[in-house]
Structures are given as structure tokens and as C-alpha cells.
Design a protein around this motif. Sequence first.
Motif, short mmCIF file in Angstrom:
data_model
loop_
_atom_site.label_atom_id
_atom_site.label_comp_id
_atom_site.label_asym_id
_atom_site.label_seq_id
_atom_site.Cartn_x
_atom_site.Cartn_y
_atom_site.Cartn_z
N TRP A 1 7.02 -17.79 -2.85
CA TRP A 1 5.89 -16.88 -2.65
C TRP A 1 4.94 -16.93 -3.84
CZ3 TRP A 1 4.24 -14.65 1.64
CH2 TRP A 1 5.14 -14.50 2.70
N GLY A 2 5.48 -16.96 -5.04
CA GLY A 2 4.65 -17.08 -6.22
C GLY A 2 3.75 -15.89 -6.50
N ILE A 3 4.07 -14.74 -5.93
CA ILE A 3 3.28 -13.53 -6.18
C ILE A 3 4.01 -12.71 -7.24
CG2 ILE A 3 2.31 -11.43 -5.16
CD1 ILE A 3 2.21 -12.86 -2.49
N LYS A 4 3.52 -12.78 -8.46
CA LYS A 4 4.19 -12.12 -9.58
C LYS A 4 3.59 -10.77 -9.92
CE LYS A 4 6.74 -15.78 -10.16
NZ LYS A 4 8.17 -15.77 -9.78
N ASP A 5 2.28 -10.63 -9.71
CA ASP A 5 1.62 -9.36 -10.03
C ASP A 5 0.39 -9.21 -9.16
OD1 ASP A 5 -0.52 -10.86 -11.29
OD2 ASP A 5 0.78 -11.06 -13.04
N VAL A 6 -0.18 -8.02 -9.19
CA VAL A 6 -1.36 -7.72 -8.39
C VAL A 6 -2.15 -6.62 -9.08
CG1 VAL A 6 -0.21 -5.94 -7.00
CG2 VAL A 6 -2.16 -7.18 -6.04
N GLU A 7 -3.45 -6.58 -8.83
CA GLU A 7 -4.29 -5.54 -9.43
C GLU A 7 -4.33 -4.33 -8.51
OE1 GLU A 7 -8.97 -4.97 -10.46
OE2 GLU A 7 -7.98 -6.78 -11.27
N VAL A 8 -3.89 -3.19 -9.02
CA VAL A 8 -3.91 -1.93 -8.28
C VAL A 8 -4.67 -0.91 -9.11
CG1 VAL A 8 -2.52 -0.09 -7.25
CG2 VAL A 8 -1.69 -2.45 -7.20
N ALA A 9 -5.74 -0.38 -8.54
CA ALA A 9 -6.56 0.63 -9.22
C ALA A 9 -7.01 0.14 -10.59
CB ALA A 9 -5.80 1.94 -9.35
N GLY A 10 -7.40 -1.13 -10.68
CA GLY A 10 -7.93 -1.67 -11.92
C GLY A 10 -6.91 -2.13 -12.92
N MET A 11 -5.64 -2.08 -12.59
CA MET A 11 -4.59 -2.48 -13.53
C MET A 11 -3.67 -3.53 -12.89
SD MET A 11 -3.44 1.17 -15.23
CE MET A 11 -2.28 0.29 -16.28
N ARG A 12 -3.26 -4.52 -13.68
CA ARG A 12 -2.30 -5.51 -13.20
C ARG A 12 -0.90 -4.92 -13.27
NH1 ARG A 12 -4.73 -9.34 -10.40
NH2 ARG A 12 -2.72 -10.39 -10.45
N VAL A 13 -0.21 -4.96 -12.16
CA VAL A 13 1.15 -4.44 -12.11
C VAL A 13 2.07 -5.52 -11.54
CG1 VAL A 13 0.36 -2.06 -11.83
CG2 VAL A 13 0.86 -3.44 -9.80
N PRO A 14 3.32 -5.57 -11.99
CA PRO A 14 4.25 -6.58 -11.45
C PRO A 14 4.64 -6.29 -10.01
CG PRO A 14 5.37 -5.11 -12.99
CD PRO A 14 3.91 -4.77 -13.06
N VAL A 15 5.00 -7.35 -9.30
CA VAL A 15 5.43 -7.25 -7.90
C VAL A 15 6.83 -7.85 -7.79
CG1 VAL A 15 4.99 -8.00 -5.54
CG2 VAL A 15 3.08 -7.37 -7.01
N THR A 16 7.73 -7.13 -7.17
CA THR A 16 9.06 -7.65 -6.87
C THR A 16 9.22 -7.77 -5.36
OG1 THR A 16 10.08 -5.45 -6.83
CG2 THR A 16 10.02 -6.59 -8.94
N ILE A 17 9.89 -8.82 -4.93
CA ILE A 17 10.09 -9.07 -3.50
C ILE A 17 11.53 -8.78 -3.16
CG2 ILE A 17 9.87 -10.75 -1.64
CD1 ILE A 17 7.91 -12.30 -3.40
N GLN A 18 11.74 -7.83 -2.25
CA GLN A 18 13.09 -7.41 -1.89
C GLN A 18 13.32 -7.58 -0.39
OE1 GLN A 18 13.30 -3.34 -3.18
NE2 GLN A 18 13.52 -3.86 -5.34
N THR A 19 14.54 -7.99 -0.04
CA THR A 19 14.94 -8.03 1.36
C THR A 19 15.51 -6.66 1.72
OG1 THR A 19 15.46 -10.39 1.28
CG2 THR A 19 16.45 -9.12 3.06
N ILE A 20 14.88 -5.97 2.67
CA ILE A 20 15.31 -4.60 2.99
C ILE A 20 15.95 -4.50 4.37
CG2 ILE A 20 13.60 -3.57 1.45
CD1 ILE A 20 11.88 -3.00 3.93
N TRP A 21 15.89 -5.58 5.14
CA TRP A 21 16.48 -5.59 6.50
C TRP A 21 16.74 -7.05 6.83
CZ3 TRP A 21 14.98 -8.02 11.01
CH2 TRP A 21 15.47 -7.52 12.23
N GLU A 22 17.83 -7.33 7.50
CA GLU A 22 18.16 -8.73 7.75
C GLU A 22 18.95 -8.89 9.04
OE1 GLU A 22 20.20 -12.52 5.39
OE2 GLU A 22 20.11 -10.53 4.45
#
Length: 450
Positions: free
Chosen positions: A84-105
Amino acid sequence: MPIGEFGGAPPEATEAAPVLTTPLYWMYEMGQASLNPLRAMSDATKLLFQNPLNPLAHTDVGKSIAASCELFERTTRRYGKPEWGIKDVEVAGMRVPVTIQTIWERPFCKLLHFERMVARPPRTPQPRVLLVAPMSGHYATLLRGTVEAFLPNHEVYITDWADARMVPLSAGRFDLDDYIDYVIEMLQFLGDNVHVVAVCQPSVPVLAAAALMETSRDPHVPLSMTLMGGPIDTRRNPTAVNNLAQERGIDWFRNTVITRVPFPHPGFMRDVYPGFLQLNGFVSMNLDRHIDAHKNLFRHLVEGDGDSAQKHREFYDEYLAVMDLTAEYYLQTVDTVFVKHALPKGEMTHRGKPIDLSQIVRIALMTVEGEKDDISGLGQTEAAHALCSSLSADKKVHYVQKGVGHYGVFNGSRFRSEIVPRISDFMQNAAQGRKLHVVSRRPNARSAVD
């Protein structure tokens, strides 16, 4: 033939063992194995002619040899599932880290949550969005740009469909009915206040799932559903993909593209529509464009244009990564959507029970189409509005994005700047409408949504 948007045939059509294509997958695996030594030699040669200590590395001849070796390796490689390569994202003007979790399988799907690690939650809760990715050859990572566009202002979940060759036979079958069951289970798992977005192929099973949930008065129906470039009624402005299914008939697909997974893959002996055949269909649709792209890659490598070469690598690392589909799912979908047009005719069933789209009354509906879409023609997705005949006009929105084809409906600059803001506004309005509806219906009681 690429599945494009959708495919289908009755489940019983896959009970007979494939005859013509049974050895095909095995031959493909043998071919891949036989090329391994050549790929290793090609890699070694490329490194030799890229070594700055080699005088030939600085000549046009040396650069051409290195570029040829890279092209050979890339065009013969089997591409694995991309990250996926999505490590962070800008939320409300700030860069915040993103974690990817499996919540249902389940055996054929994982539900992923892109959790934004914000220090303080926003005062106004942001929409929770279930992105239903296509199960049509490519991995869910094809929607990386879609996820990134929604993440700054939405809580994002996505379906991560499994490669059928990696699922053992002991896990059982997976067909269109199972797909619909999975969508319903995920919506029930996520609970209230969820918006569902179906990208391309899933538009039909998502719409069917919504109708089934409305029929059973399920309390966990989504607040809204957005169908993007989906083949709801392929009789409208049929494309080459649509016409091929009509011309060939379901028996041709069963006898031509269905084969069995070879040893030693976990899905050994499972009947599938293999990824390498799908890739052949994808590429053949625009063969000249792909040939030109690889010619340009060769030129960029020789000229030392690293940025352009890297853009090519990134695109084709994703485009050439394909997965196997279960035969029963593929054939049933081709038959249901492309051949019989069962949903728009009111003839589609789920485990023997009719799917009645007129039951949809609580779920706001938005459809999005691309002006130049050559896979799902204009009007095919919009057809959902007429089929949802009991849904009030104030709960329906249709939008056509000018200047984009199929891919541009869910990715690219116009998707980010013009489509996503409209979907976000639609979701917010749908959430407010649901809340007002509940309050007005029970004026003396506290709303469950509140």
C-alpha cells in the motif's frame, strides 16, 4: 477477455471439469520456471553495464544493453501483490501517521482499516467510508490513490480480496452470492453511520446487498451508497467489453479461460480464471499504448531520465500485478451482468430469493460516471436511479465527470479535485437527512443516531 467491470455464469456451469485449458496454467508455470536463469543472467548483465567502473557504462552501447536487460526482466517477471505504501496523511493541516489493520477476515477477503493516528479526534465526526474494491483481476492496491484522496477527511475501510490461487480448496467455493454475503457482513460488522462506495465492478453486488438489507429491515444499512463507473445495466451504450460477452456466450468463457491452479500453490486444483490470462486481455485492449510505453522506458533509461523511468516502473508494477478469480464467481458474474442483464430486468436472485431494488428507501444514492469511459458506457451506472424506484428524488444524485475515462472515475487529479469533494458533500447531506428523518419520525424519543 478482461473482466473489465463484471462477468458471470450460473454456479452449476463450473461443475464440469475444464477440458481445453486444464494444462494451460501448468505450462505457464513451467515457462516462468524456465525463464528464471535468463532473468538472473539479465540482472547480472544490467549491473555490469551500470557499474560506473565499467568504461562501457558511460557509452550509448552500454546504456542500451543495460536498458534492454531491464526491459527483458520486467516483461517476463511475475509481479507480486504491491504494498500500500501509505505511511502518513495530512489531516487538518498536520501530517499524521497511518497504520493499516485487518479488522475482519474471511477466506476470500480481509477488511482493512486505515487508522489515522491523530492526537485529538475532530470535533465533528468525519464520515466512515467502506470502499468496496473491484474483484476483477487487479489487487485492491489499485485504489491506492482513491484511499489517499479520501483519507484526509474520512475514516476509510477497504475490501482486500484474496488471490484465489492462494486459497486452499478446503475453504470452499466463492461466487457472486458469497460476494454479496461478504458485503452485508462487513456493513453489519461496521455498524451504524457508514457510507459505502463501490468502485466499478462491485456496483452490482453492493446494490444487491443494499436491497437485501432493506428488504430484511436491517438496522445497519449504510447512510449512503456511491456507485462509480459500474455496469448496472450494460444494455445502455454497450462497450467492446459488454459486446464480447454477448457474442461469445458463457460456454466459450467456461471452455476457454477457466483452468486449474497447479502445484505447489495453496489453491492447488481450484478452478480459476487465472491472472495471466486476464493480463493478456488487459494489455491487448490497448496494445499499441503499452508498446509505446515500453519503448519510452528504453529511451528514458538510455538518456538517464530517472524520474520518467521511475514513473513507468511504479505504474506497471501495479498494472501488471494480477490475481486469480474463482471460476464460479467469474462465470456467474459474466452471465448475470453481461449476458442476462438480470439486475435491470428484475430477475436477479440471491440464494434463490429475488432482489427487489424498489425496497431501497433509506439509503441515499449517488452515481458517478466518466465522460470517456470505454468499459462502462455512459448511462450504465445512472440506470440505478430508475431501478431504485421507491427512493425519493432528494436522496438521488448523478454526476458525470467530463474529460475522464474509466480509470479517471476513481483516480487522478480530476478525481481528487472534482469528484471527491462532491462525494463528501453528498455523504454529509445524506447523514444529515437520515438524522432529521429519524428525529421527525420519533419526535418524542431520543434518536438512536443522536
